[in-house]
Design an enzyme around this catalytic site. Sequence first.
Site, PDB file in Angstrom:
ATOM      1  N   GLN A 172       3.285   9.870   1.001  1.00 37.01           N
ATOM      2  CA  GLN A 172       4.537   9.114   1.057  1.00 37.01           C
ATOM      3  C   GLN A 172       5.416   9.363  -0.166  1.00 37.01           C
ATOM      4  O   GLN A 172       6.562   8.915  -0.198  1.00 37.01           O
ATOM      5  CB  GLN A 172       4.255   7.623   1.206  1.00 37.01           C
ATOM      6  CG  GLN A 172       3.671   7.276   2.564  1.00 37.01           C
ATOM      7  CD  GLN A 172       3.478   5.792   2.703  1.00 37.01           C
ATOM      8  OE1 GLN A 172       2.427   5.264   2.349  1.00 37.01           O
ATOM      9  NE2 GLN A 172       4.502   5.115   3.207  1.00 37.01           N
TER      10      GLN A 172
ATOM     11  N   HIS B  41      -2.195   7.355   7.249  1.00 35.56           N
ATOM     12  CA  HIS B  41      -1.217   8.236   6.595  1.00 35.56           C
ATOM     13  C   HIS B  41      -1.865   9.543   6.165  1.00 35.56           C
ATOM     14  O   HIS B  41      -1.285  10.620   6.339  1.00 35.56           O
ATOM     15  CB  HIS B  41      -0.605   7.563   5.360  1.00 35.56           C
ATOM     16  CG  HIS B  41       0.611   6.767   5.651  1.00 35.56           C
ATOM     17  ND1 HIS B  41       1.750   7.288   6.234  1.00 35.56           N
ATOM     18  CD2 HIS B  41       0.886   5.458   5.437  1.00 35.56           C
ATOM     19  CE1 HIS B  41       2.659   6.358   6.362  1.00 35.56           C
ATOM     20  NE2 HIS B  41       2.165   5.229   5.891  1.00 35.56           N
TER      21      HIS B  41
ATOM     22  N   GLY C 221       0.844  -1.180   0.000  1.00 39.91           N
ATOM     23  CA  GLY C 221       0.000   0.000   0.000  1.00 39.91           C
ATOM     24  C   GLY C 221       0.885   1.238   0.000  1.00 39.91           C
ATOM     25  O   GLY C 221       2.049   1.175   0.422  1.00 39.91           O
TER      26      GLY C 221
ATOM     27  N   CYS D   5       6.462   0.014   7.183  1.00 36.94           N
ATOM     28  CA  CYS D   5       6.031   1.159   6.387  1.00 36.94           C
ATOM     29  C   CYS D   5       7.162   1.553   5.455  1.00 36.94           C
ATOM     30  O   CYS D   5       8.325   1.585   5.861  1.00 36.94           O
ATOM     31  CB  CYS D   5       5.681   2.313   7.319  1.00 36.94           C
ATOM     32  SG  CYS D   5       5.122   3.805   6.473  1.00 36.94           S
ATOM     33  N   LEU D   6       6.829   1.882   4.229  1.00 35.83           N
ATOM     34  CA  LEU D   6       7.845   2.301   3.267  1.00 35.83           C
ATOM     35  C   LEU D   6       8.489   3.628   3.663  1.00 35.83           C
ATOM     36  O   LEU D   6       9.590   3.924   3.210  1.00 35.83           O
ATOM     37  CB  LEU D   6       7.228   2.393   1.865  1.00 35.83           C
ATOM     38  CG  LEU D   6       6.709   1.074   1.301  1.00 35.83           C
ATOM     39  CD1 LEU D   6       6.017   1.302  -0.044  1.00 35.83           C
ATOM     40  CD2 LEU D   6       7.804   0.047   1.186  1.00 35.83           C
TER      41      LEU D   6
ATOM     42  N   HIS E  50      -3.965   1.358   7.891  1.00 30.38           N
ATOM     43  CA  HIS E  50      -2.625   1.942   7.831  1.00 30.38           C
ATOM     44  C   HIS E  50      -2.585   3.090   6.816  1.00 30.38           C
ATOM     45  O   HIS E  50      -2.103   4.187   7.125  1.00 30.38           O
ATOM     46  CB  HIS E  50      -1.628   0.844   7.449  1.00 30.38           C
ATOM     47  CG  HIS E  50      -0.217   1.289   7.291  1.00 30.38           C
ATOM     48  ND1 HIS E  50       0.770   0.964   8.198  1.00 30.38           N
ATOM     49  CD2 HIS E  50       0.396   2.026   6.327  1.00 30.38           C
ATOM     50  CE1 HIS E  50       1.917   1.479   7.803  1.00 30.38           C
ATOM     51  NE2 HIS E  50       1.718   2.127   6.656  1.00 30.38           N
ATOM     52  N   GLU E  51      -3.077   2.848   5.610  1.00 30.88           N
ATOM     53  CA  GLU E  51      -3.042   3.885   4.571  1.00 30.88           C
ATOM     54  C   GLU E  51      -3.961   5.052   4.916  1.00 30.88           C
ATOM     55  O   GLU E  51      -3.622   6.209   4.676  1.00 30.88           O
ATOM     56  CB  GLU E  51      -3.384   3.296   3.207  1.00 30.88           C
ATOM     57  CG  GLU E  51      -2.434   2.206   2.728  1.00 30.88           C
ATOM     58  CD  GLU E  51      -0.956   2.578   2.794  1.00 30.88           C
ATOM     59  OE1 GLU E  51      -0.610   3.777   2.639  1.00 30.88           O
ATOM     60  OE2 GLU E  51      -0.138   1.668   3.018  1.00 30.88           O
TER      61      GLU E  51
END
Length: 179
Positions: free
Chosen positions: A61, A150, A56, A104-105, A146-147
Amino acid sequence: MRHGSIPGTHGRVRPLTLLGDPVLHGPCADVTDFDPELSALVEDLFATMYAAEGVGLAANQVGEGVRVFVYDCPDDEDVRHVGHVVNPRLVAADGVVVRGPEGCLSLPGLEAGVERYDHAVVEGFNAAGDPVTVHGTGFFARCLQHEHDHLAGHTYADHLKGWRKRRHLHQISRAPWTP
């Protein structure tokens, strides 16, 4: 054989925004124009997510402070879910609370046990402006929450408490990408 284009094939890979960048820590703005620029952003998000081997990715991000995220994520039955949501609203997060590993990226190489509900429903729009509703269970529900976080200016690290938070902050301070 798959019909239609594969998400991200027409996108470009963008640099990832890392923890500490202000765009990750404030709420994102609603999308108001459903135009070719939005479609290009969605393609770029997919391309970047795939290049980084994520499941995701939210627009902030990659430095874009707008409410958009993409996903290519399995649920606990290994059913693959692929799509995107513009101006998402988390309308349900319920069921059993499960602590599971989450990365997380924007915090590369780190992971922590985070509590999330095992069911989530997100409503919003696709890049063409059509309404969408996405139901997730298990790992996919975790991804949706999670997304969505963000876009509100939160990362999974914000959910940690006590010794888990202290340990994670120590790991962040030692990460090679930390300024």
